[in-house]
Scaffold this motif. Structure first.
Motif, mmCIF file in Angstrom:
data_model
loop_
_atom_site.group_PDB
_atom_site.id
_atom_site.type_symbol
_atom_site.label_atom_id
_atom_site.label_comp_id
_atom_site.label_asym_id
_atom_site.label_seq_id
_atom_site.Cartn_x
_atom_site.Cartn_y
_atom_site.Cartn_z
ATOM 1 N N ILE A 32 20.121 -17.803 -28.467
ATOM 2 C CA ILE A 32 20.760 -16.616 -27.022
ATOM 3 C C ILE A 32 20.809 -15.297 -28.002
ATOM 4 C CG2 ILE A 32 23.369 -15.732 -26.556
ATOM 5 C CD1 ILE A 32 23.701 -19.200 -26.274
ATOM 6 N N ASN B 195 21.341 -10.526 -27.564
ATOM 7 C CA ASN B 195 21.291 -9.424 -26.305
ATOM 8 C C ASN B 195 20.199 -9.744 -25.361
ATOM 9 O OD1 ASN B 195 20.042 -7.512 -27.208
ATOM 10 N ND2 ASN B 195 21.612 -6.344 -28.648
ATOM 11 N N ASP B 196 20.610 -8.658 -24.150
ATOM 12 C CA ASP B 196 19.446 -8.449 -23.263
ATOM 13 C C ASP B 196 18.303 -7.021 -23.901
ATOM 14 O OD1 ASP B 196 21.590 -6.105 -22.300
ATOM 15 O OD2 ASP B 196 21.575 -6.797 -20.655
ATOM 16 N N ALA C 21 14.175 -16.598 -27.060
ATOM 17 C CA ALA C 21 15.098 -16.339 -26.006
ATOM 18 C C ALA C 21 15.638 -17.012 -25.121
ATOM 19 C CB ALA C 21 15.138 -14.645 -26.267
ATOM 20 N N LEU C 22 16.763 -17.384 -24.917
ATOM 21 C CA LEU C 22 17.319 -18.269 -23.338
ATOM 22 C C LEU C 22 17.447 -17.395 -22.595
ATOM 23 C CD1 LEU C 22 18.667 -20.523 -22.271
ATOM 24 C CD2 LEU C 22 20.473 -19.194 -22.256
ATOM 25 N N ASN D 97 16.407 -12.764 -21.890
ATOM 26 C CA ASN D 97 15.762 -11.922 -22.237
ATOM 27 C C ASN D 97 16.425 -10.453 -21.861
ATOM 28 O OD1 ASN D 97 15.646 -9.460 -24.397
ATOM 29 N ND2 ASN D 97 14.447 -11.007 -25.562
ATOM 30 N N ARG E 8 19.608 -19.710 -15.868
ATOM 31 C CA ARG E 8 19.609 -18.994 -17.389
ATOM 32 C C ARG E 8 21.065 -17.661 -18.017
ATOM 33 N NH1 ARG E 8 14.466 -19.622 -20.804
ATOM 34 N NH2 ARG E 8 13.575 -21.197 -19.711
ATOM 35 N N TYR E 9 21.130 -16.898 -16.712
ATOM 36 C CA TYR E 9 21.745 -16.606 -16.508
ATOM 37 C C TYR E 9 23.529 -16.992 -16.968
ATOM 38 C CZ TYR E 9 20.220 -12.439 -17.531
ATOM 39 O OH TYR E 9 18.911 -10.894 -19.167
ATOM 40 N N ASP F 215 23.768 -20.392 -17.512
ATOM 41 C CA ASP F 215 24.024 -21.526 -18.885
ATOM 42 C C ASP F 215 24.586 -20.687 -20.070
ATOM 43 O OD1 ASP F 215 22.380 -23.544 -17.186
ATOM 44 O OD2 ASP F 215 20.906 -23.418 -18.292
ATOM 45 N N LEU F 216 24.157 -19.167 -19.696
ATOM 46 C CA LEU F 216 24.221 -18.526 -21.525
ATOM 47 C C LEU F 216 26.061 -17.617 -21.082
ATOM 48 C CD1 LEU F 216 23.328 -16.181 -23.774
ATOM 49 C CD2 LEU F 216 22.969 -15.023 -20.990
ATOM 50 N N LEU G 239 28.592 -19.457 -24.212
ATOM 51 C CA LEU G 239 29.344 -18.344 -24.851
ATOM 52 C C LEU G 239 30.538 -18.414 -23.934
ATOM 53 C CD1 LEU G 239 26.951 -14.952 -24.390
ATOM 54 C CD2 LEU G 239 26.972 -15.899 -26.385
ATOM 55 N N SER H 166 28.239 -25.645 -27.529
ATOM 56 C CA SER H 166 26.996 -25.557 -26.816
ATOM 57 C C SER H 166 25.998 -26.029 -28.097
ATOM 58 C CB SER H 166 26.561 -24.112 -26.554
ATOM 59 O OG SER H 166 27.763 -23.679 -25.786
#
Length: 193
Positions: free
Chosen positions: A143, A145-146, A160-161, A163, A179-180, A182-183, A187, A193
């Motif tokens: 995980i 950052n974007d 990355a899970l 990006n 995916r977002y 899941d992210l 978090l 997790s």
């Protein structure tokens, strides 16, 4: 692109390419039939990339312009050689001035770019990337950052899970929003997790 009465489209391309643009058109005359067909295809790409935004991010069309410029440069070089070989001394001066103009504009851009300072990764990022590479398994998913610049992906070469959203969306990744989700779930409950 703008097609207003003041011809911003043509002003833009003249400012960007200078003599390359008109000479790339004149150069069609000096091509054989097979070369003209190939070059016509590239002109179609160039024109379409000016009319249609192929990706959600408008700067993605830039790569299509670069493809055209590579071939147009060869065509323009041929025109300059033809001008140079013309029997008049004046044509040799014109050829030199054209080459000087094209090289000067490219050189000015290179000087500008070389004076911009932008650090890709600092020493801490490099240390972190080295640590991640040494202390993780090859198939581990992280995980991050974007940002499109992250030591885990750029230096350690890890997956990355999810990006940078702009790239993920631009390339049409299926399941992007899953995916977002899941992210966010991971978090919100890091211990599970």
């Amino acid at each position: 692109p703008s097609f207003s009465v003041d011809l911003n489209f043509f002003v833009l391309w003249w400012n960007a390419l200078n003599f390359l643009f008109p000479l790339s058109i004149i150069g069609i005359y000096y091509l054989d039939v097979k070369q003209r067909k190939f070059y016509a295809c590239l002109w179609i790409i160039f024109i379409m990339a000016n009319l249609i935004m192929f990706q959600p991010w408008d700067k993605d069309n830039t790569k299509l312009f670069v493809i055209w410029v590579f071939v147009a440069t060869a065509v323009v070089s041929n025109v300059i050689v033809k001008i140079w070989h013309a029997p008049s001394f004046l044509t040799k001066i014109i050829a030199v001035l054209i080459v000087f103009s094209l090289v000067l504009t490219g050189s000015i851009m290179l000087v500008r770019e070389s004076n911009l300072w932008w650090q890709f990764m600092d020493p801490e990022d490099q240390q972190f990337g080295d640590w991640v590479a040494a202390n993780s398994e090859p198939n581990d998913v992280f995980i991050v950052n974007d940002s499109h610049i992250h030591p885990v992906t750029n230096l350690a070469g890890k997956t990355a899970l999810i990006n940078m959203a702009g790239w993920v969306q631009s390339h049409g990744y299926p399941g992007m929003w899953l995916r977002y989700n899941d992210l966010r779930s991971m978090l919100s409950k890091p211990l599970y997790s």
